[in-house]
Design an enzyme around this catalytic site. Structure first.
Site, PDB file in Angstrom:
ATOM      1  CE1 TYR A  16      21.325   6.736 -35.313  1.00 32.79           C
ATOM      2  CE2 TYR A  16      22.172   7.864 -33.365  1.00 32.79           C
ATOM      3  CZ  TYR A  16      21.951   6.703 -34.076  1.00 32.79           C
ATOM      4  OH  TYR A  16      22.355   5.489 -33.560  1.00 32.79           O
ATOM      5  CE1 TYR A 170      29.697  11.704 -35.560  1.00 35.99           C
ATOM      6  CE2 TYR A 170      29.367   9.729 -34.249  1.00 35.99           C
ATOM      7  CZ  TYR A 170      29.230  11.086 -34.410  1.00 35.99           C
ATOM      8  OH  TYR A 170      28.643  11.835 -33.416  1.00 35.99           O
ATOM      9  CG  HIS A 171      30.835   5.624 -33.917  1.00 39.35           C
ATOM     10  ND1 HIS A 171      30.209   5.281 -35.081  1.00 39.35           N
ATOM     11  CD2 HIS A 171      29.864   6.075 -33.083  1.00 39.35           C
ATOM     12  CE1 HIS A 171      28.913   5.495 -34.963  1.00 39.35           C
ATOM     13  NE2 HIS A 171      28.683   5.978 -33.770  1.00 39.35           N
ATOM     14  CE  LYS A 534      30.886   2.102 -20.546  1.00 41.62           C
ATOM     15  NZ  LYS A 534      30.204   3.407 -20.754  1.00 41.62           N
ATOM     16  CG  ASP A 538      27.371   3.377 -22.484  1.00 44.30           C
ATOM     17  OD1 ASP A 538      27.510   3.657 -23.690  1.00 44.30           O
ATOM     18  OD2 ASP A 538      27.896   4.018 -21.561  1.00 44.30           O
ATOM     19  CG  HIS A 540      29.262   5.551 -26.799  1.00 44.16           C
ATOM     20  ND1 HIS A 540      28.036   4.960 -27.004  1.00 44.16           N
ATOM     21  CD2 HIS A 540      29.620   6.115 -27.985  1.00 44.16           C
ATOM     22  CE1 HIS A 540      27.664   5.176 -28.262  1.00 44.16           C
ATOM     23  NE2 HIS A 540      28.603   5.861 -28.871  1.00 44.16           N
TER      24      HIS A 540
END
Length: 663
Positions: A16, A170-171, A534, A538, A540
């Protein structure tokens, strides 16, 4: 005579990659391909992923940090310079702006003279998980699902070798999903997408099985080796059953569970980072050992991702792990070595039963979109992650080098004064701004406006946006202009945070923290209040969510408005909510610029006495710079005990709001 078993083909080897600029990323791609990588997996920066140009206010500090910035066709041309797209298998981790990045890719392929029907690769194009974990959504769920279907139906007719959507669990695991949730949420997403495609009537009934056959998946593999491998076998069996029973697919080829994988990054540690090499290898085995559920493409994180951006040598190390396993062992010489195992069969059956039960529950609630909008799925992930964190803190889930055997020799991989990861040059953003301005000056503005008008018209009328997006790409439209046009039609969306207001009473070991909060409350005459912010793009949000949840469960007042806020937005909230402390969470590498801007905004509003702490993947020299700028404390992945962090915050509040005032 002994039957000869044909050696299986290796999976696609990927890393990646992408950072700083199109030119630097192109050099990295070509270097990785020369080392034996057999496919590209492109990381885009956050402005590109969320449909902003580098000069947008929310792009400040984010350009080129977590991936390559692509603002227009010129950037895409430089990204693939010298790389023949007709012969390349390209995976693009792109979601909200997937139609746009695919349009730019097609425009470059057309310039190269490539046959569109020979282009192979994948657009991730899974928006449901963006609302739940990764946070790069833009539009509300219903129009987002429509854009996903636009890519699917257009590529079916024009790019038959392309995987138009990569349903991504995945996430979900990175956000805390247990295996059952990962199975159920991903498969529910896949069925919601296919149901929408079928209901659109765009694809003839006879052609629908081929569309189903182009759906691919992108999964995660953690450290619970037996469970993870069983999960993959459950995925393959469940998908086969869904395709047969729900969609009537008779051809076995179109029922195959085709998936790529990146193994778990959530479990990589800042402490004793050399242990991460063993973790990555073990996790890779879960998706390669079982032939009947083997990944078709694998990309591995690098050992130092808990420290910063991997260097080329770090990516090479991960690539070599794949190559050693595929070519130096006899793994690919044998049939499935787990077939007939009663242990595996029992575990697979249990996972399937639980996943089907959760999928039925999602259907009963109205489907995935309704479960996103109600906050149900997000809240399940936040709570699951909270339980995972609590087990690590209590030592019930062992993490070597973190909560057990923390004593260590100095690591030769991380030396003081030695850059053990890649740092993006601060000039990258300035260069991107200059490039963008030059691009705008060089293009035909009338052609740009005509192309945008056609895009706007297609979106408003509910027509497929791919043809208009390709025209926009070739006309010189920028990423921000494409995004702004669709924002004007569909609006923007803020997903539920999953952080409720009511404190949970089923959390163990919280009595000391609650006592500390009560003691401070008595001194202050009110409950201590924390604002968790935040800033930037971003998405996440795991860390921010867990801080907010633990502070809430400890008895504090909590303000958390979710992701994607500008420093000015956060300071406006500080002015309105009057918190006793502000906690900023940034994992994109843009912490210095965004924190400094937030501190400037606080001073401008006369709020400089409000203490600020910061959490993220922050190198020591950056942490020192932030403290010199006025930040009270900096927390990184090594600070895994959240109750200790909250107690630190209480100490800072007491010092600022009681000790200082009485001094």
């Amino acid at each position: 005579m002994k039957q000869q078993i044909k050696r299986d083909r290796p999976w696609l080897f990927r890393t990646y990659a992408g950072h700083s600029s199109a030119q630097e990323s192109n050099q990295l791609f070509r270097s990785n391909l020369a080392k034996g990588q057999t496919g590209l997996s492109i990381a885009f920066d956050l402005p590109t992923q969320t449909g902003y140009d580098p000069d947008h206010v929310l792009s400040k500090g984010e350009v080129g940090k977590v991936g390559v910035p692509i603002a227009h066709l010129g950037d895409m041309q430089r990204l693939f310079d010298g790389i023949p797209l007709e012969k390349m298998n390209t995976s693009m981790t792109i979601n909200a702006t997937a139609p746009w990045l695919l349009a730019l890719y097609i425009a470059v392929a057309d310039e190269q003279g490539a046959d569109r029907k020979l282009l192979s690769g994948t657009t991730q194009n899974d928006l449901i998980k963006e609302y739940l974990s990764r946070g790069t959504y833009v539009f509300p769920p219903t129009p987002s699902l429509g854009l996903t279907c636009d890519v699917i139906t257009w590529t079916y007719e024009n790019m038959p070798k392309w995987n138009p959507t990569n349903v991504c669990s995945y996430h979900l695991q990175e956000a805390g999903a247990e295996p059952v949730q990962e199975l159920a949420f991903a498969l529910a997403t896949a069925t919601s997408v296919l149901d929408r495609v079928r209901q659109s009537g765009v694809i003839a009934e006879d052609d629908f099985p081929k569309v189903v056959g182009r759906i691919s998946f992108f999964v995660n593999a953690g450290m619970k080796f037996i469970t993870e491998m069983s999960k993959m076998r459950a995925f393959t069996e469940l998908w086969d059953e869904i395709c047969r029973e729900r969609y009537g697919i008779e051809n076995e080829k179109y029922r195959r569970f085709r998936y790529g994988v990146q193994v778990n990054s959530l479990g990589l540690t800042e402490q004793q980072p050399e242990n991460n090499v063993a973790r990555i290898l073990i996790e890779m085995l879960a998706v390669t050992l079982s032939k009947n559920a083997r990944a078709r493409a694998v990309q591995l994180p690098a050992w130092n991702e808990a420290l910063g951006l991997p260097r080329p040598i770090d990516q090479q190390w991960s690539l070599r792990m794949q190559q050693v396993l595929a070519y130096e062992t006899d793994l690919l010489d044998f049939d499935d070595i787990f077939e007939g195992s009663h242990v595996i069969e029992s575990k697979v059956a249990a996972l399937k039963e639980a996943a089907l039960s959760e999928m039925r529950h999602i259907e009963e609630m109205g489907g995935t979109i309704q479960c996103v909008e109600s906050g149900y799925m997000k809240q399940q992930l936040v709570e699951s992650n909270a339980q995972r964190v609590a087990k690590i803190e209590a030592g019930e889930q062992v993490v070597v080098g973190v909560n057990r055997w923390a004593e260590s020799e100095a690591s030769p991989l991380v030396r003081e004064g030695d850059a053990s990861f890649l740092s993006v040059d601060d000039n990258v953003e300035l260069q991107a701004l200059e490039s963008l301005e030059a691009w705008r000056r060089s293009r035909d503005d009338d052609r740009v406006q005509q192309a945008l008008a056609k895009l706007r018209e297609a979106a408003r009328e509910g027509r497929n946006v791919m043809p208009a997006s390709i025209d926009c790409a070739k006309a010189g439209v920028t990423t921000g202009e494409w995004g702004a046009t669709l924002r004007a039609v569909h609006g923007e969306y803020r997903a539920p945070t999953g952080v409720g207001q009511a404190a949970r009473n089923d959390v163990e070991n919280l009595e000391p923290l609650r006592n500390a909060v009560s003691a401070l409350s008595r001194k202050m005459g009110c409950l201590p209040k924390v604002l968790v912010g935040k800033p930037g793009l971003d998405g996440h949000s795991n860390g921010a969510e867990q801080i907010a949840v633990r502070a809430r469960d400890g008895g504090m007042q909590v303000v958390y408005d979710g992701i994607r806020l500008s420093p000015a937005d956060i300071v406006a909230s500080v002015k309105q909510e009057k918190p006793h402390i502000v906690g900023l969470s940034i994992l994109s590498g843009s912490h210095v610029a965004l924190v400094q801007e937030t501190l400037r905004e606080l001073r401008a509003q006369g709020l400089e006495d409000t203490p600020v702490v910061v959490g993220g993947i922050i190198p020591e020299e950056d942490a020192l710079a932030l403290k010199n700028a006025g930040v009270e404390a900096v927390y990184t992945p090594k600070d895994f005990d959240i109750s200790n962090i909250i107690e630190d915050l209480l100490g800072i509040i007491e010092h600022k709001h009681i000790s200082v005032k009485t001094a």
